[in-house]
Design a protein around this motif. Structure first.
Motif, mmCIF file in Angstrom:
data_model
loop_
_atom_site.group_PDB
_atom_site.id
_atom_site.type_symbol
_atom_site.label_atom_id
_atom_site.label_comp_id
_atom_site.label_asym_id
_atom_site.label_seq_id
_atom_site.Cartn_x
_atom_site.Cartn_y
_atom_site.Cartn_z
ATOM 1 N N HIS A 223 38.400 21.003 -3.143
ATOM 2 C CA HIS A 223 37.732 20.282 -4.226
ATOM 3 C C HIS A 223 38.219 18.840 -4.364
ATOM 4 O O HIS A 223 37.415 17.916 -4.455
ATOM 5 C CB HIS A 223 37.934 21.028 -5.552
ATOM 6 N N ALA A 224 39.532 18.655 -4.375
ATOM 7 C CA ALA A 224 40.081 17.316 -4.628
ATOM 8 C C ALA A 224 40.044 16.414 -3.399
ATOM 9 O O ALA A 224 39.795 15.214 -3.513
ATOM 10 C CB ALA A 224 41.511 17.438 -5.143
ATOM 11 N N LEU A 225 40.314 16.981 -2.220
ATOM 12 C CA LEU A 225 40.355 16.173 -1.006
ATOM 13 C C LEU A 225 38.947 15.925 -0.471
ATOM 14 O O LEU A 225 38.432 16.676 0.353
ATOM 15 C CB LEU A 225 41.216 16.856 0.061
ATOM 16 N N GLN A 226 38.339 14.873 -0.957
ATOM 17 C CA GLN A 226 36.998 14.480 -0.540
ATOM 18 C C GLN A 226 37.099 13.155 0.207
ATOM 19 O O GLN A 226 37.738 12.218 -0.253
ATOM 20 C CB GLN A 226 36.095 14.329 -1.764
ATOM 21 N N PHE A 227 36.470 13.090 1.373
ATOM 22 C CA PHE A 227 36.543 11.869 2.171
ATOM 23 C C PHE A 227 35.814 10.714 1.475
ATOM 24 O O PHE A 227 34.968 10.931 0.611
ATOM 25 C CB PHE A 227 35.946 12.098 3.561
ATOM 26 N N LYS A 228 36.140 9.509 1.892
ATOM 27 C CA LYS A 228 35.527 8.323 1.301
ATOM 28 C C LYS A 228 34.013 8.328 1.525
ATOM 29 O O LYS A 228 33.519 8.933 2.485
ATOM 30 C CB LYS A 228 36.133 7.060 1.916
ATOM 31 N N PRO A 229 33.256 7.653 0.656
ATOM 32 C CA PRO A 229 31.782 7.674 0.748
ATOM 33 C C PRO A 229 31.216 7.296 2.110
ATOM 34 O O PRO A 229 30.240 7.894 2.559
ATOM 35 C CB PRO A 229 31.360 6.674 -0.332
ATOM 36 N N ASN A 230 31.825 6.317 2.794
ATOM 37 C CA ASN A 230 31.279 5.914 4.098
ATOM 38 C C ASN A 230 31.414 7.027 5.132
ATOM 39 O O ASN A 230 30.526 7.230 5.978
ATOM 40 C CB ASN A 230 31.962 4.637 4.591
ATOM 41 N N ILE A 231 32.512 7.778 5.069
ATOM 42 C CA ILE A 231 32.703 8.907 5.986
ATOM 43 C C ILE A 231 31.717 10.026 5.654
ATOM 44 O O ILE A 231 31.106 10.625 6.550
ATOM 45 C CB ILE A 231 34.150 9.420 5.916
ATOM 46 N N MET A 232 31.539 10.299 4.367
ATOM 47 C CA MET A 232 30.596 11.343 3.944
ATOM 48 C C MET A 232 29.168 10.970 4.327
ATOM 49 O O MET A 232 28.382 11.822 4.743
ATOM 50 C CB MET A 232 30.699 11.555 2.433
ATOM 51 N N LYS A 233 28.839 9.689 4.215
ATOM 52 C CA LYS A 233 27.481 9.225 4.546
ATOM 53 C C LYS A 233 27.220 9.384 6.044
ATOM 54 O O LYS A 233 26.159 9.883 6.460
ATOM 55 C CB LYS A 233 27.333 7.753 4.144
ATOM 56 N N THR A 234 28.172 8.974 6.866
ATOM 57 C CA THR A 234 28.015 9.113 8.314
ATOM 58 C C THR A 234 27.876 10.578 8.710
ATOM 59 O O THR A 234 27.012 10.941 9.514
ATOM 60 C CB THR A 234 29.221 8.495 9.048
ATOM 61 N N SER A 235 28.705 11.416 8.132
ATOM 62 C CA SER A 235 28.651 12.857 8.427
ATOM 63 C C SER A 235 27.304 13.439 8.026
ATOM 64 O O SER A 235 26.693 14.216 8.775
ATOM 65 C CB SER A 235 29.767 13.588 7.683
ATOM 66 N N SER A 236 26.826 13.065 6.845
ATOM 67 C CA SER A 236 25.545 13.566 6.348
ATOM 68 C C SER A 236 24.401 13.136 7.249
ATOM 69 O O SER A 236 23.484 13.922 7.536
ATOM 70 C CB SER A 236 25.314 13.062 4.919
ATOM 71 N N ASP A 237 24.445 11.893 7.725
ATOM 72 C CA ASP A 237 23.388 11.403 8.623
ATOM 73 C C ASP A 237 23.343 12.204 9.915
ATOM 74 O O ASP A 237 22.271 12.554 10.414
ATOM 75 C CB ASP A 237 23.609 9.915 8.941
ATOM 76 N N ILE A 238 24.520 12.495 10.462
ATOM 77 C CA ILE A 238 24.581 13.262 11.711
ATOM 78 C C ILE A 238 24.048 14.675 11.493
ATOM 79 O O ILE A 238 23.252 15.197 12.284
ATOM 80 C CB ILE A 238 26.022 13.303 12.255
ATOM 81 N N VAL A 239 24.490 15.323 10.416
ATOM 82 C CA VAL A 239 24.044 16.686 10.116
ATOM 83 C C VAL A 239 22.534 16.730 9.907
ATOM 84 O O VAL A 239 21.844 17.621 10.424
ATOM 85 C CB VAL A 239 24.778 17.242 8.879
ATOM 86 N N ASN A 240 21.996 15.768 9.168
ATOM 87 C CA ASN A 240 20.551 15.733 8.915
ATOM 88 C C ASN A 240 19.771 15.572 10.205
ATOM 89 O O ASN A 240 18.719 16.179 10.394
ATOM 90 C CB ASN A 240 20.211 14.598 7.949
ATOM 91 N N LYS A 241 20.295 14.741 11.107
ATOM 92 C CA LYS A 241 19.601 14.546 12.379
ATOM 93 C C LYS A 241 19.640 15.824 13.216
ATOM 94 O O LYS A 241 18.625 16.225 13.813
ATOM 95 C CB LYS A 241 20.232 13.400 13.163
ATOM 96 N N LEU A 242 20.802 16.460 13.268
ATOM 97 C CA LEU A 242 20.922 17.690 14.044
ATOM 98 C C LEU A 242 20.043 18.800 13.468
ATOM 99 O O LEU A 242 19.388 19.537 14.203
ATOM 100 C CB LEU A 242 22.381 18.150 14.073
ATOM 101 N N ARG A 243 20.012 18.901 12.140
ATOM 102 C CA ARG A 243 19.277 19.981 11.505
ATOM 103 C C ARG A 243 17.774 19.705 11.449
ATOM 104 O O ARG A 243 16.990 20.617 11.160
ATOM 105 C CB ARG A 243 19.833 20.228 10.098
ATOM 106 N N SER A 244 17.355 18.503 11.718
ATOM 107 C CA SER A 244 15.923 18.184 11.673
ATOM 108 C C SER A 244 15.142 18.969 12.724
ATOM 109 O O SER A 244 13.932 19.127 12.618
ATOM 110 C CB SER A 244 15.708 16.678 11.898
ATOM 111 N N GLU A 245 15.862 19.483 13.722
ATOM 112 C CA GLU A 245 15.201 20.270 14.773
ATOM 113 C C GLU A 245 15.585 21.745 14.690
ATOM 114 O O GLU A 245 15.363 22.501 15.635
ATOM 115 C CB GLU A 245 15.569 19.700 16.146
ATOM 116 N N GLY A 246 16.155 22.147 13.566
ATOM 117 C CA GLY A 246 16.496 23.560 13.390
ATOM 118 C C GLY A 246 17.986 23.772 13.249
ATOM 119 O O GLY A 246 18.735 22.863 12.871
ATOM 120 N N HIS A 247 18.450 24.974 13.572
ATOM 121 C CA HIS A 247 19.864 25.310 13.459
ATOM 122 C C HIS A 247 20.689 24.566 14.516
ATOM 123 O O HIS A 247 20.184 24.187 15.565
ATOM 124 C CB HIS A 247 20.069 26.816 13.660
ATOM 125 N N PHE A 248 21.979 24.389 14.225
ATOM 126 C CA PHE A 248 22.879 23.858 15.246
ATOM 127 C C PHE A 248 24.261 24.461 15.069
ATOM 128 O O PHE A 248 24.653 24.857 13.973
ATOM 129 C CB PHE A 248 22.936 22.328 15.204
#
Length: 510
Positions: A223-248
């Motif tokens: 809960h407390a150890l959350q990465f900085k917004p820029n790291i979370m944003k980059t991670s989210s972008d990658i996940v969204n791209k991977l998941r746009s074509e289904g499971h990964f």
């Protein structure tokens, strides 16, 4: 047929022949078809692959690291026994474990925690620290009911001079018990006003009898150890791209120089590569004779990329499977990756092109953080090597807490004879043998922690609860537990403020 010959020879009744024939046929079908081998709640059959894309069966459990008993607010500045500084060494996950331990240690000693220091330079060769990696305001706010946290040791004035309070340096014992912090460390803390624990990796025992302290570890880690917004944003972008074509799925491939040298598994490499591994081992690890075959058979060798591919394919995943590869620089280069890529060409990593692309100058710790988040959010995670405070081990624990997300953990010891047979040219029936090993696993479902499994790999049952539990200890706390804690915390602040106000008024009167 052999069965008919036996029937004529023994002149068995017709009904017995039917029973025998049915039994023989059923037995042959049972062992020849992988579609009916049972392991727990899973069957080795094609549809299981589709089942694995979903979260594992929770059996009514859910994550909860909230206190189950009265949890006093942290000390005020005047109540604190002193300031605790720590220096967290190692990689990303080792540092996370150390931060969790630091918070617990501060709570045990009724101390004020100075924002933990990260020894990123020696491991990552960069200057990134806690403030460059984690969301500091979120960290402090989330733990305000647990510990008092400050950015640095305060300044003090002595003999007319102002300077920072000097912390007394201590090297804690490895896996120090709670009693060490309540005696030795606390004595020094009270004497000097501040202590500096370094190095601080594996410096607090993982198994603690107090479940509330274990739940505090989970509140820090998940809960407390959350990465900085820029790291979370980059991670989210990658996940969204991977998941746009289904499971990964994500795979942590630990086929790297340091791990191979540490494990002593060098026989599969060319002579020049072996020289590099032996030199690295001599410079960084204790001198010890390691025999490849023995290491292999006890499961101490990291899986090769090709072996990982064979495991996934044997389980029923095909070449359309989308895979995110989390790893450092693979030792041996393309020669080892080529067979894996031939089986599973749809590979991505954190250098992928698109909105989730990492800049070339992004440093090691940030890249590891992105890998961590993508692996956490993937539908399936496959660790290929695990160890104390290892990246994969901590991820397995986080995924368990994050809703029993599927984790496929290869049993390297059970798989070793299969792969060694293949090395020696005996590959017949290897897929069936692999399947029998791989489907005998939990796949991320709740299970009892058994030594040497780490608390950070499996925090069940301390950090979980059941909505309809028969056992009182397993029941979920009220949903408003944070409101209760906040009320207790606020009451204490009001009392302190009122006391301060009375003191100020008295001073003015005087």
């Amino acid at each position: 047929m052999r069965s008919e010959t036996l029937l004529r020879r023994h002149r068995a009744p017709a009904r017995l022949w039917v029973a025998v024939a049915a039994l023989v046929t059923g037995t042959i079908w049972l062992w020849s078809s992988s579609s009916v081998v049972l392991f727990g709640a899973y069957r080795v059959q094609d549809f299981v692959v589709n089942e694995l894309w979903r979260t594992a069966d929770s059996n009514g459990w859910r994550a909860s690291s909230a206190p189950r008993t009265y949890w006093p607010p942290p000390p005020t500045e005047s109540e604190s026994n002193g300031y605790l500084r720590v220096r967290c060494n190692g990689g990303l996950s080792q540092q996370r474990s150390a931060i969790c331990n630091a918070v617990v240690a501060a709570r045990i000693m009724n101390a004020t925690l100075v924002l933990p220091e990260l020894d990123t330079n020696s491991f990552w060769h960069d200057e990134s620290g806690f403030v460059d990696t984690y969301d500091v305001p979120h960290f402090i706010k989330t733990l305000k009911y647990d510990v008092r946290i400050v950015m640095s040791v305060p300044k003090i004035t002595t003999h007319g001079k102002t300077k920072k309070l000097r912390a007394y340096k201590i090297e804690p014992p490895r896996d120090a018990p709670v009693t060490w912090y309540r005696t030795t460390a606390l004595e020094k803390l009270r004497k000097y006003g501040a202590i500096y624990l370094t190095p601080f990796s594996h410096r607090l025992a993982e198994e603690i009898d107090d479940p509330e302290l274990q739940r505090l570890r989970c509140r820090v880690n998940y809960h407390a150890l959350q990465f900085k917004p820029n790291i979370m944003k980059t991670s989210s972008d990658i996940v969204n791209k991977l998941r746009s074509e289904g499971h990964f799925m994500s795979i942590h491939l630990r086929f790297e120089l340091d791990m191979l040298a540490y494990a002593g598994c060098i026989d599969i490499f060319a002579p020049k590569e072996q020289e590099i591994l032996l030199k690295y081992r001599e410079e960084n690890f204790a001198n010890k004779t390691l025999v490849y075959r023995k290491r292999r058979l006890i499961g101490k060798c990291p899986l090769t990329p090709e072996e990982v591919g064979l495991i996934i394919r044997a389980m029923g995943f095909d070449n359309t499977t989308r895979i995110y590869l989390a790893s450092g620089k693979l030792f041996g280069g393309e020669r080892f990756m080529k067979p894996f890529r031939a089986m599973f060409p749809r590979l991505e990593n954190n250098s992928m092109v698109g909105s989730g692309k990492l800049e070339e100058d992004t440093r090691g710790l940030a890249r590891a953080a992105v890998d961590y988040m993508v692996c956490l959010l993937s539908d399936i995670f496959i660790p290929t090597y695990d160890g104390p405070s290892n990246f994969a081990n901590n991820l397995m624990g986080h995924r368990l807490y994050y809703g029993f997300r599927t984790t496929i953990t290869p049993n390297r010891k059970a798989l070793a004879p299969i792969f060694m047979d293949m090395e020696e040219g005996h590959a017949s029936g290897y897929e069936e043998r692999i399947r029998l090993v791989m489907f005998n696993t939990h796949f991320g479902a709740p299970h009892k922690r058994i030594h040497p499994e780490s608390f950070y790999t499996n925090s069940w049952p301390e950090c979980f609860c059941q909505m309809n539990a028969r056992n009182q200890a397993d029941r979920c706390p009220p949903d408003n537990v944070n409101d209760v804690l906040e009320s207790q915390f606020q009451n204490k602040e009001d009392v302190e403020a009122e006391a301060t106000g009375r003191t100020d008024s008295t001073s003015q009167v005087k």
